[in-house]
Scaffold this active site. Structure first.
Site, PDB file in Angstrom:
ATOM      1  N   HIS A 266      16.668  -3.972  34.446  1.00  0.00           N
ATOM      2  CA  HIS A 266      17.894  -4.697  34.112  1.00  0.00           C
ATOM      3  C   HIS A 266      19.159  -3.867  34.357  1.00  0.00           C
ATOM      4  CE1 HIS A 266      15.294  -7.597  32.031  1.00  0.00           C
ATOM      5  NE2 HIS A 266      16.339  -8.381  31.902  1.00  0.00           N
ATOM      6  N   GLY A 267      18.994  -2.589  34.675  1.00  0.00           N
ATOM      7  CA  GLY A 267      20.189  -1.753  34.857  1.00  0.00           C
ATOM      8  C   GLY A 267      21.032  -1.756  33.595  1.00  0.00           C
ATOM      9  N   GLY A 268      22.342  -1.782  33.758  1.00  0.00           N
ATOM     10  CA  GLY A 268      23.257  -1.733  32.609  1.00  0.00           C
ATOM     11  C   GLY A 268      23.084  -2.905  31.658  1.00  0.00           C
TER      12      GLY A 268
ATOM     13  N   GLY B 208       1.583   7.388   3.085  1.00  0.00           N
ATOM     14  CA  GLY B 208       1.410   6.254   3.996  1.00  0.00           C
ATOM     15  C   GLY B 208       0.032   6.328   4.629  1.00  0.00           C
TER      16      GLY B 208
ATOM     17  N   LEU C 200       0.837  -1.201   0.000  1.00  0.00           N
ATOM     18  CA  LEU C 200       0.000   0.000   0.000  1.00  0.00           C
ATOM     19  C   LEU C 200       0.876   1.257   0.000  1.00  0.00           C
ATOM     20  CD1 LEU C 200      -2.403  -0.985   2.959  1.00  0.00           C
ATOM     21  CD2 LEU C 200      -2.636  -1.594   0.559  1.00  0.00           C
TER      22      LEU C 200
ATOM     23  N   GLU D 261       0.025  -0.359  10.689  1.00  0.00           N
ATOM     24  CA  GLU D 261      -1.445  -0.451  10.586  1.00  0.00           C
ATOM     25  C   GLU D 261      -2.121   0.840  11.036  1.00  0.00           C
ATOM     26  OE1 GLU D 261      -3.154  -2.803   9.160  1.00  0.00           O
ATOM     27  OE2 GLU D 261      -1.466  -4.145   8.851  1.00  0.00           O
TER      28      GLU D 261
END
Ligand SMILES: Cc1cc2nc3c(=O)[nH]c(=O)nc-3n(C[C@H](O)[C@H](O)[C@H](O)COP(=O)(O)OP(=O)(O)OC[C@H]3O[C@@H](n4cnc5c(N)ncnc54)[C@H](O)[C@@H]3O)c2cc1C
Length: 387
Positions: free
Chosen positions: A339-341, A130, A124, A364
């Site tokens: 998670h830190g670093g 777009g 498309l 979409e």
């Protein structure tokens, strides 16, 4: 009120979970970073019938209900969103052919597409259009029993594998834009058709997204989807409800993966002599993530269940896609913080989730567009908020 999956849906989800845990999770991070195409995973998805999700049973597909459809995209995206991309636009294109194609087009394509023997996609978007699809420039001019098609399409996921590639074209420049458009099922072996390049992307690896050039491609009139000119916009827009449920479900899968990784890491990582999961600051993040993800999941299943009930779900699917994709963005970032670093390391899954999540806010229809669709539906009185 019943918030349970049916026994069949539950069994289907268990099969999907086992497949994702065994075949996708162990390889996703490594294959993503090495740029390896997930050929083996795709072969297994073919064996599971997943290329025929939206193809009716009479043409060899699964003819899945929309809730089961959402479960597929949620579970696979929990493992690797890029892999979900290989059956995403394929399923939409199959649905379009099944819903709008002539009997001859269905017989010609659907069985092969359901088996994954051939694959498909949807073209498309163009370099200059777009969201505003009425602004496309690709022209199809009638010449006897053929259309001569010229134009460029961009951001076309799976274009390299598509046969046929449904392409949105202008068949008239005198009709109002929405009535001057049609979809042509283009055979990629036709002279003048080329996939000119793969676009470099932030994430969503494991599936190629390409630019396609059509230079005076001669497409037989028999490849006009549905056999009647001027219905392209309507055919494409009808598929967007399904497309938005697909994206919402992918977002839930990515968010769930971010949460799972955060919880596991928080239990394992110690600081100041205790697991970081014992710190209230971490617990609050986990609680927020879990609550948001469950809300996004409910909204997605609700939109899917409404669609299964035969309703138009523009607003419901828009809400699910908008909310779930924002939840995925937030969950990926929060998981990274937990998670830190290590969250910034390519050796941890959260780095990939953080790069994959933004696509769901764009694909979409961007989230601002979803908000406009929701608002229009409410202001016009077509939909109400409530139960
Ligand atoms: C990885 C990837 C895969 C894709 N796969 C496919 C595919 O397989 N097939 C395909 O056809 N396309 C595909 N797309 C294209 C995607 O659908 C478009 O990027 C998306 O529809 C937005 O269009 P655009 O990029 O041209 O942005 P634009 O339409 O130019 O939008 C730019 C900004 O303007 C805003 N905007 C636009 N119009 C309005 C308005 N009326 N009011 C307020 N704000 C507005 C948007 O919200 C956005 O913030 C893909 C894109 C990506 C990134």
């Amino acid at each position: 009120m019943d918030f349970e999956l049916t026994p069949e849906q539950r069994a289907f989800r268990e099969t999907l979970r086992a497949f994702v845990d065994k075949e996708i999770m162990p390889v996703a991070t490594e294959w993503e970073h090495s740029g390896r195409y997930p050929t083996e995973i795709i072969e297994k998805m073919k064996q599971m019938g997943l290329f025929g999700l939206s193809v009716p049973e009479e043409y060899g597909g699964l003819g899945a209900d929309m809730v089961s459809f959402a479960l597929v995209f949620e579970e696979i995206s929990r493992g690797w969103m890029g892999v979900a991309g290989t059956i995403g636009s394929h399923s939409l294109a199959c649905w379009m052919i099944a819903r709008h194609g002539t009997e001859e087009q269905k017989r010609l394509h659907l069985e092969d597409l359901a088996a994954g023997v051939r694959r498909t996609a949807i073209a498309l978007t163009e370099p200059g259009a777009g969201t505003d699809l009425q602004g496309i420039q690709t022209r199809a001019e009638r010449d006897g029993d053929f259309y001569v098609v010229t134009g460029t399409k961009t951001w076309i996921t799976n274009a390299r594998h598509a046969d046929p590639l449904p392409v949105l074209v202008k068949t008239s420049v005198t009709e109002p834009a929405h009535r001057g458009m049609s979809v042509l099922l283009v055979d990629p072996a036709t002279a003048g058709f080329s996939v000119s390049r793969d676009l470099p992307k932030l994430g969503y690896k494991g599936t190629e997204t390409c630019e396609v050039v059509l230079d005076h491609v001669r497409v037989p009139v028999s490849a006009l989807l549905g056999g009647v000119e001027g219905r392209g916009m309507q055919q494409v827009l009808g598929g967007l409800e399904m497309g938005r449920i697909n994206i919402a479900a992918r977002a839930v899968g990515v968010a769930q993966a971010a949460y799972d990784a955060a919880l596991a890491y928080a239990r394992e990582r110690t600081a100041f002599g205790q697991p970081i999961a014992d710190f209230q600051a971490i617990q609050l993040k986990l609680a927020d993530m879990a609550t948001d993800i469950q809300a996004a999941r409910l909204l997605t299943y609700w939109a899917a269940a409404q669609a299964d009930g035969g309703k138009r779900v523009d607003m419901e699917a828009g809400m699910a896609k908008y909310f779930a994709s924002e939840v995925a963005l937030k969950a990926a970032l929060e998981s990274m913080r937990i998670h830190g670093g290590y969250g910034y390391s390519q050796e941890f899954v959260v780095e990939r989730l953080y790069r994959d999540a933004p696509l769901m806010a764009i694909g979409e229809g961007t989230n601002d567009v979803q908000r406009m669709v929701i608002a229009r539906s409410l202001v016009s009185g077509k939909s109400k908020v409530g139960w």
